[in-house]
Motif scaffolding. Structure first.
Motif, PDB file in Angstrom:
ATOM      1  N   GLY A   1       5.960  -9.355   0.298  1.00 29.74           N
ATOM      2  CA  GLY A   1       6.169  -8.013  -0.647  1.00 29.74           C
ATOM      3  C   GLY A   1       4.892  -6.976  -0.087  1.00 29.74           C
ATOM      4  O   GLY A   1       4.035  -7.577   0.698  1.00 29.74           O
ATOM      5  N   GLY A   2       5.031  -5.558  -0.366  1.00 27.43           N
ATOM      6  CA  GLY A   2       4.176  -4.798   0.191  1.00 27.43           C
ATOM      7  C   GLY A   2       3.753  -3.902  -1.188  1.00 27.43           C
ATOM      8  O   GLY A   2       3.093  -2.708  -0.915  1.00 27.43           O
ATOM      9  N   GLY A   3       4.058  -4.417  -2.486  1.00 31.15           N
ATOM     10  CA  GLY A   3       3.457  -3.651  -3.526  1.00 31.15           C
ATOM     11  C   GLY A   3       2.226  -3.735  -4.116  1.00 31.15           C
ATOM     12  O   GLY A   3       1.532  -4.306  -3.481  1.00 31.15           O
ATOM     13  N   VAL A   4       2.073  -3.483  -5.395  1.00 31.08           N
ATOM     14  CA  VAL A   4       0.593  -3.857  -5.992  1.00 31.08           C
ATOM     15  C   VAL A   4       0.307  -5.057  -5.947  1.00 31.08           C
ATOM     16  O   VAL A   4      -0.974  -5.459  -5.673  1.00 31.08           O
ATOM     17  N   VAL A   5       1.058  -6.022  -6.562  1.00 28.12           N
ATOM     18  CA  VAL A   5       0.658  -7.157  -6.603  1.00 28.12           C
ATOM     19  C   VAL A   5       0.467  -7.889  -5.186  1.00 28.12           C
ATOM     20  O   VAL A   5      -0.408  -8.794  -4.961  1.00 28.12           O
ATOM     21  N   ALA A   6       1.176  -7.704  -4.235  1.00 26.90           N
ATOM     22  CA  ALA A   6       1.060  -8.220  -2.906  1.00 26.90           C
ATOM     23  C   ALA A   6      -0.235  -7.684  -2.454  1.00 26.90           C
ATOM     24  O   ALA A   6      -0.838  -8.449  -1.722  1.00 26.90           O
ATOM     25  N   CYS A   7      -0.424  -6.243  -2.521  1.00 27.54           N
ATOM     26  CA  CYS A   7      -1.701  -5.848  -1.827  1.00 27.54           C
ATOM     27  C   CYS A   7      -2.896  -6.539  -2.527  1.00 27.54           C
ATOM     28  O   CYS A   7      -3.833  -6.708  -1.578  1.00 27.54           O
ATOM     29  N   GLU A   8      -3.003  -6.570  -3.766  1.00 24.09           N
ATOM     30  CA  GLU A   8      -4.137  -7.109  -4.359  1.00 24.09           C
ATOM     31  C   GLU A   8      -4.348  -8.657  -4.084  1.00 24.09           C
ATOM     32  O   GLU A   8      -5.439  -8.898  -3.893  1.00 24.09           O
ATOM     33  N   ALA A   9      -3.223  -9.454  -4.240  1.00 22.56           N
ATOM     34  CA  ALA A   9      -3.272 -10.716  -3.809  1.00 22.56           C
ATOM     35  C   ALA A   9      -3.923 -11.196  -2.563  1.00 22.56           C
ATOM     36  O   ALA A   9      -4.562 -11.890  -2.211  1.00 22.56           O
TER      37      ALA A   9
ATOM     38  N   ILE B   1       1.731   8.542 -16.100  1.00 24.80           N
ATOM     39  CA  ILE B   1       1.216   7.381 -16.025  1.00 24.80           C
ATOM     40  C   ILE B   1       0.184   7.153 -15.132  1.00 24.80           C
ATOM     41  O   ILE B   1       0.217   7.230 -13.913  1.00 24.80           O
ATOM     42  N   PRO B   2      -1.053   6.576 -15.596  1.00 23.12           N
ATOM     43  CA  PRO B   2      -2.166   6.289 -14.697  1.00 23.12           C
ATOM     44  C   PRO B   2      -1.989   4.945 -14.396  1.00 23.12           C
ATOM     45  O   PRO B   2      -1.514   4.030 -15.111  1.00 23.12           O
ATOM     46  N   GLN B   3      -2.535   4.673 -13.115  1.00 22.93           N
ATOM     47  CA  GLN B   3      -2.568   3.337 -12.516  1.00 22.93           C
ATOM     48  C   GLN B   3      -3.485   3.145 -11.606  1.00 22.93           C
ATOM     49  O   GLN B   3      -3.913   4.117 -10.713  1.00 22.93           O
ATOM     50  N   VAL B   4      -4.131   2.063 -11.547  1.00 19.87           N
ATOM     51  CA  VAL B   4      -5.204   1.759 -10.393  1.00 19.87           C
ATOM     52  C   VAL B   4      -4.818   0.541  -9.615  1.00 19.87           C
ATOM     53  O   VAL B   4      -4.381  -0.536 -10.178  1.00 19.87           O
ATOM     54  N   VAL B   5      -4.820   0.608  -8.151  1.00 19.65           N
ATOM     55  CA  VAL B   5      -4.585  -0.561  -7.481  1.00 19.65           C
ATOM     56  C   VAL B   5      -5.982  -1.085  -7.051  1.00 19.65           C
ATOM     57  O   VAL B   5      -6.616  -0.403  -6.350  1.00 19.65           O
ATOM     58  N   PHE B   6      -6.324  -2.261  -7.361  1.00 18.43           N
ATOM     59  CA  PHE B   6      -7.784  -2.811  -7.358  1.00 18.43           C
ATOM     60  C   PHE B   6      -8.039  -3.190  -5.785  1.00 18.43           C
ATOM     61  O   PHE B   6      -8.554  -4.479  -5.727  1.00 18.43           O
ATOM     62  N   THR B   7      -7.444  -2.712  -4.869  1.00 23.64           N
ATOM     63  CA  THR B   7      -7.611  -3.317  -3.388  1.00 23.64           C
ATOM     64  C   THR B   7      -8.956  -2.798  -3.134  1.00 23.64           C
ATOM     65  O   THR B   7      -9.726  -2.084  -3.767  1.00 23.64           O
ATOM     66  N   GLU B   8      -9.539  -2.806  -1.797  1.00 23.19           N
ATOM     67  CA  GLU B   8     -10.474  -2.456  -1.334  1.00 23.19           C
ATOM     68  C   GLU B   8     -10.296  -1.531  -0.011  1.00 23.19           C
ATOM     69  O   GLU B   8      -9.970  -2.215   1.060  1.00 23.19           O
TER      70      GLU B   8
END
Length: 480
Positions: A177-185, A363-370
């Motif tokens: 996957g390439g979405g939020v969960v995938a990128c954070e993980a 809708i506000p959203q944060v992706v907590f990648t770096e």
């Protein structure tokens, strides 16, 4: 007729943050009663397998990065075992006693088990039948989707629950996957020392965001050693596992998996993390008892009342498919709770507090990648598709505050402006520690604040917020 002890004013199925808020707001300041039904842990996905543990895993790495990019500091060595211990503290070792105590103190009865609708205002939990005087709220959240790929399900892949509850850092991981969960993980696994390979069917990460967001996250992941295979699919998995019950979340599967990709490549990995989307948990809710067809989502109005059962049934959070984010589920629950309370007391439903509007394009959203990705409202493409005449302002974040924040600061910001109203429709920020800029943008979007008014909201010096001044200056130049 049910016993009196089995009658409540409000019954909530699902005790995650959304369900907790719905129950609390529905009875606040009154003598009304509420029951909160939960088959797993009170506190739900967010507390134990999503928001809280994932951020506990991500933020130590972000701080180590920042220290390493700050002149005058020696850098910080990450201790994976210490990071996992800190994660355990935030999940309270997957013990929900404190959450149950909170509910009890709030006057909410916690009932263990799987709740199911069995009639109008009627819910069954095991052999116990409950009746609601005023409302039933569905807040069962969502669950990870396992794609129908040969051998994948039998290989017992990790989902977000395993990735956040990992007991030890695996040597190699395939992230699907390439979405939020995938990128954070991928971010925290790589930071903790795993070799990560992302298999992404599309051509970009974070496809729902502005293009530059996914590009910058991909660059950062590659610098961490993550391999990203765009335009590729997982076609088959083989894994020799012993028969038996599914292991506990985060437990190693104890056998490598052979993964075949659509380009013919074979990869042997220790774990597979499936981050290919989520679906509402509605299968066992007994929707037919409310005259509703089973399905992937429940349609609600802006008071969160379920279409076809508006007199008594509500649905909040991921289960209604409007905005699958914890903070939005809690927002919906607050609105629903206020509506339930007003109707119970015979008060008119007048005023904006009784209608959810923030999940319509705000809708506000944060992706907590770096780097972090923080956004609110539509992207430029989505705004155009919705028929808006827009202007786009996009700049690198290069101000005094950012140069002080870290020596290698790199970020970018974008505003999507409605030409007709001269207000901001959407905003995206990408950069280190950028999440704290988001609420100002959210206020501007929700409040429909004109740019000329924002000109007088002076950012403090020297802060990263100075980028607001640069963006507004560019907007003035572009307008002439």
């Amino acid at each position: 007729m049910s016993d009196a002890t089995d009658e409540f004013d409000v019954i909530v199925i699902g005790a995650g943050p959304t369900g907790e808020n719905a129950a609390q707001y529905a009875i606040a300041g009154s003598d009304r009663t509420a029951a909160l039904i939960e088959s797993e842990l009170v506190g739900g996905e967010c507390s134990y397998w999503a928001c809280m543990p994932s951020k506990a895993l991500l933020l130590p790495g972000a701080l180590a990065d920042r220290a390493g990019a700050m002149g005058g500091l020696d850098g910080t060595e990450l201790d994976p075992a210490g990071v996992l211990e800190r994660r355990d503290a935030f999940t309270r070792h997957w013990d929900d006693a404190s959450q149950v105590a909170w509910a009890t103190d709030a006057g909410i009865e916690v009932i263990r088990g799987a709740g199911r609708l069995t009639g109008e205002r009627e819910v069954t939990v095991g052999e116990r039948t409950l009746r609601a005087r005023h409302a039933v709220v569905l807040a069962t959240g969502s669950e990870a989707v396992i794609p129908d790929i040969p051998g994948l399900r039998a290989a017992r892949p990790w989902t977000n629950r395993d990735a956040t509850a990992l007991r030890a850092v695996p040597g190699t991981v395939l992230v699907l996957g390439g979405g939020v969960v995938a990128c954070e993980a991928a971010t925290w696994l790589a930071t903790l020392g795993a070799g990560v390979i992302m298999v992404v069917r599309g051509r970009s990460l974070l496809p729902a965001a502005e293009p530059f967001a996914g590009e910058r996250v991909a660059e950062a992941l590659r610098r961490r050693g993550v391999q990203i295979r765009f335009g590729t699919e997982l076609t088959e998995v083989t894994r020799d596992l012993p028969a038996g019950a599914d292991p506990a979340p985060g437990a190693p599967r104890e056998a490598p998996a052979t993964c075949t990709l659509s380009d013919g490549t074979e990869l042997i990995v220790d774990e597979i993390v499936v981050a290919a989307g989520r679906r509402p948990r509605t299968d066992d809710l007994g929707l037919d008892a409310a005259g509703l067809p089973p399905g992937t989502g429940i349609e609600v109005d802006d008071q969160l009342r379920v279409r076809g059962a508006e007199d008594w049934l509500y649905a909040c959070g991921d289960v209604n498919g409007r905005a699958a984010l914890t903070h939005m589920g809690k927002y919906q629950a607050r609105v629903a709770g206020d509506v339930i309370a007003a109707r119970a007391e015979g008060r008119p439903l007048e005023g904006s507090r009784y209608a959810a509007s923030a999940d319509h394009g705000q809708i506000p959203q944060v992706v907590f990648t770096e780097p972090e990705v923080a956004s609110v409202g539509p992207t430029a493409a989505a705004a155009r598709e919705a028929g808006h005449d827009i202007a786009e302002i996009e700049l690198d974040i290069a101000v005094a505050g950012s140069s002080l924040a870290r020596d290698d600061y790199a970020g970018r910001a974008k505003l999507v402006i409605d030409r007709a109203t001269d207000t901001i429709l959407g905003a995206t920020f990408v950069g280190p520690d950028i999440a704290e800029l988001l609420h100002a943008a959210t206020i501007a979007v929700v409040g429909k604040v004109p740019l000329e008014t924002l000109w007088h909201a002076v950012p403090a010096y020297p802060t990263v917020s100075e980028i607001w001044l640069r963006l507004l200056e560019r907007a003035r130049v572009d307008r002439g």
